[in-house]
Scaffold this motif. Sequence first.
Motif, PDB file in Angstrom:
ATOM      1  N   HIS A  74       0.854  -1.180   0.000  1.00  0.00           N
ATOM      2  CA  HIS A  74       0.000   0.000   0.000  1.00  0.00           C
ATOM      3  C   HIS A  74       0.894   1.236   0.000  1.00  0.00           C
ATOM      4  O   HIS A  74       1.954   1.234   0.636  1.00  0.00           O
ATOM      5  CB  HIS A  74      -0.875   0.041   1.257  1.00  0.00           C
ATOM      6  N   PRO A  75       0.485   2.311  -0.657  1.00  0.00           N
ATOM      7  CA  PRO A  75       1.261   3.553  -0.543  1.00  0.00           C
ATOM      8  C   PRO A  75       1.233   4.065   0.895  1.00  0.00           C
ATOM      9  O   PRO A  75       0.170   4.152   1.512  1.00  0.00           O
ATOM     10  CB  PRO A  75       0.538   4.522  -1.488  1.00  0.00           C
ATOM     11  N   ILE A  76       2.382   4.383   1.430  1.00  0.00           N
ATOM     12  CA  ILE A  76       2.452   4.987   2.755  1.00  0.00           C
ATOM     13  C   ILE A  76       1.908   6.408   2.654  1.00  0.00           C
ATOM     14  O   ILE A  76       2.219   7.121   1.701  1.00  0.00           O
ATOM     15  CB  ILE A  76       3.908   5.004   3.263  1.00  0.00           C
ATOM     16  N   PRO A  77       1.050   6.843   3.605  1.00  0.00           N
ATOM     17  CA  PRO A  77       0.533   8.219   3.541  1.00  0.00           C
ATOM     18  C   PRO A  77       1.661   9.227   3.362  1.00  0.00           C
ATOM     19  O   PRO A  77       2.637   9.232   4.109  1.00  0.00           O
ATOM     20  CB  PRO A  77      -0.164   8.387   4.901  1.00  0.00           C
ATOM     21  N   GLY A  78       1.513  10.071   2.367  1.00  0.00           N
ATOM     22  CA  GLY A  78       2.556  11.027   2.025  1.00  0.00           C
ATOM     23  C   GLY A  78       3.305  10.647   0.766  1.00  0.00           C
ATOM     24  O   GLY A  78       3.948  11.487   0.133  1.00  0.00           O
ATOM     25  N   ASN A  79       3.217   9.351   0.393  1.00  0.00           N
ATOM     26  CA  ASN A  79       3.919   8.871  -0.806  1.00  0.00           C
ATOM     27  C   ASN A  79       2.985   8.713  -2.000  1.00  0.00           C
ATOM     28  O   ASN A  79       3.403   8.225  -3.050  1.00  0.00           O
ATOM     29  CB  ASN A  79       4.583   7.512  -0.529  1.00  0.00           C
ATOM     30  N   THR A 215      -2.535  16.598   5.617  1.00  0.00           N
ATOM     31  CA  THR A 215      -3.944  16.393   5.279  1.00  0.00           C
ATOM     32  C   THR A 215      -4.182  14.964   4.809  1.00  0.00           C
ATOM     33  O   THR A 215      -5.169  14.321   5.183  1.00  0.00           O
ATOM     34  CB  THR A 215      -4.380  17.384   4.184  1.00  0.00           C
ATOM     35  N   GLY A 216      -3.263  14.459   3.985  1.00  0.00           N
ATOM     36  CA  GLY A 216      -3.402  13.092   3.502  1.00  0.00           C
ATOM     37  C   GLY A 216      -3.382  12.081   4.632  1.00  0.00           C
ATOM     38  O   GLY A 216      -4.179  11.141   4.666  1.00  0.00           O
ATOM     39  N   GLN A 217      -2.482  12.278   5.598  1.00  0.00           N
ATOM     40  CA  GLN A 217      -2.409  11.368   6.736  1.00  0.00           C
ATOM     41  C   GLN A 217      -3.682  11.435   7.567  1.00  0.00           C
ATOM     42  O   GLN A 217      -4.205  10.414   8.013  1.00  0.00           O
ATOM     43  CB  GLN A 217      -1.187  11.715   7.589  1.00  0.00           C
ATOM     44  N   PHE A 218      -4.214  12.655   7.767  1.00  0.00           N
ATOM     45  CA  PHE A 218      -5.426  12.825   8.566  1.00  0.00           C
ATOM     46  C   PHE A 218      -6.616  12.130   7.912  1.00  0.00           C
ATOM     47  O   PHE A 218      -7.353  11.372   8.550  1.00  0.00           O
ATOM     48  CB  PHE A 218      -5.718  14.316   8.741  1.00  0.00           C
ATOM     49  N   VAL A 219      -6.800  12.368   6.601  1.00  0.00           N
ATOM     50  CA  VAL A 219      -7.932  11.769   5.896  1.00  0.00           C
ATOM     51  C   VAL A 219      -7.805  10.252   5.863  1.00  0.00           C
ATOM     52  O   VAL A 219      -8.778   9.520   6.056  1.00  0.00           O
ATOM     53  CB  VAL A 219      -8.035  12.345   4.467  1.00  0.00           C
ATOM     54  N   ASP A 220      -6.579   9.759   5.640  1.00  0.00           N
ATOM     55  CA  ASP A 220      -6.374   8.311   5.578  1.00  0.00           C
ATOM     56  C   ASP A 220      -6.698   7.661   6.912  1.00  0.00           C
ATOM     57  O   ASP A 220      -7.347   6.616   6.974  1.00  0.00           O
ATOM     58  CB  ASP A 220      -4.934   8.012   5.179  1.00  0.00           C
ATOM     59  N   ARG A 224      -9.916   5.703   6.057  1.00  0.00           N
ATOM     60  CA  ARG A 224      -9.388   4.424   5.578  1.00  0.00           C
ATOM     61  C   ARG A 224      -9.956   4.081   4.205  1.00  0.00           C
ATOM     62  O   ARG A 224     -10.261   2.931   3.904  1.00  0.00           O
ATOM     63  CB  ARG A 224      -9.699   3.298   6.563  1.00  0.00           C
ATOM     64  N   ARG A 225     -10.131   5.099   3.381  1.00  0.00           N
ATOM     65  CA  ARG A 225     -10.678   4.884   2.049  1.00  0.00           C
ATOM     66  C   ARG A 225      -9.619   5.169   0.995  1.00  0.00           C
ATOM     67  O   ARG A 225      -8.803   6.061   1.149  1.00  0.00           O
ATOM     68  CB  ARG A 225     -11.884   5.802   1.799  1.00  0.00           C
ATOM     69  N   ARG A 226      -9.678   4.390  -0.066  1.00  0.00           N
ATOM     70  CA  ARG A 226      -8.811   4.617  -1.209  1.00  0.00           C
ATOM     71  C   ARG A 226      -9.645   4.475  -2.474  1.00  0.00           C
ATOM     72  O   ARG A 226     -10.478   3.580  -2.554  1.00  0.00           O
ATOM     73  CB  ARG A 226      -7.651   3.605  -1.222  1.00  0.00           C
ATOM     74  N   PRO A 227      -9.476   5.325  -3.484  1.00  0.00           N
ATOM     75  CA  PRO A 227      -8.482   6.398  -3.526  1.00  0.00           C
ATOM     76  C   PRO A 227      -8.827   7.532  -2.574  1.00  0.00           C
ATOM     77  O   PRO A 227      -9.971   7.702  -2.192  1.00  0.00           O
ATOM     78  CB  PRO A 227      -8.533   6.869  -4.985  1.00  0.00           C
ATOM     79  N   MET A 228      -7.845   8.297  -2.201  1.00  0.00           N
ATOM     80  CA  MET A 228      -8.018   9.372  -1.247  1.00  0.00           C
ATOM     81  C   MET A 228      -7.866  10.707  -1.967  1.00  0.00           C
ATOM     82  O   MET A 228      -6.942  10.902  -2.748  1.00  0.00           O
ATOM     83  CB  MET A 228      -6.966   9.248  -0.138  1.00  0.00           C
TER      84      MET A 228
END
Length: 236
Positions: A74-79, A215-220, A224-228
């Motif tokens: 999975h992409p790490i939040p921020g990547n 923001t990406g880390q907070f939303v993730d 816990r939804r993808r795509p974000m």
Amino acid sequence: MNNNVTLPRSLGVLRIPDASLVDITEINRFGPGEICVISTGSQGEPRSALALMASESSKWLAIGPSDTVILSSHPIPGNENDVSRVLNGLVKLDAEVVHSGLHDVHATGHPRQEKLKTLLDVLNPEWFVPVHGEYRHLAANARLAQSTGISAERTVVCEDGNQIPLDDRGVRRSGTVPAGHLYVDGILDDLGSAVLHTDDTVTADTLQRTIRRATGQFVDQRTRRRPMIVPVVVET
């Protein structure tokens, strides 16, 4: 990557016959259907092997329509942006791309509790200092260690900046040092032994990247939804 293959093979965990391993310089002797390449770059790291392939910059491999690329992470939040850039590059080269957003191909690199217990039983440490992760992860790791017999007095949970002396008296927390985010405005080729200080002035580009990542880390974490969908701050 060589170390990650050599070590488990020497332990008998990864069973690959010598005849099945080929040096990267010799892959052109084989057809596309005869080669499986294990590559770095599942997080879109700019100079990783996979990123170079996606940008047609690899000196060893050229991706094409006959290739299937599997990202087992999975992409790490921020990547997310870096991973998307690699995925788009691979698709533009007409490769078939398989990732966790399409199929259940995610292979975690994190051991589960029972494996951690096995490691602690084998090592039988006198002291235990959990590292990597947020404080709640460190605390959970410490409790796990204590469940294997390590005393609470010999388990030290730390935060960024804690000083941890190691001497004849054992391991302990002893004071703190400054430890926070450091923003570098520009490019530094060689930091050397220079001491850098945080600056009140942060470039707009740096600030935008920081806001996007946070923001990406907070939303993730919340959805816990993808795509974000990550909002982008545009300077006006």
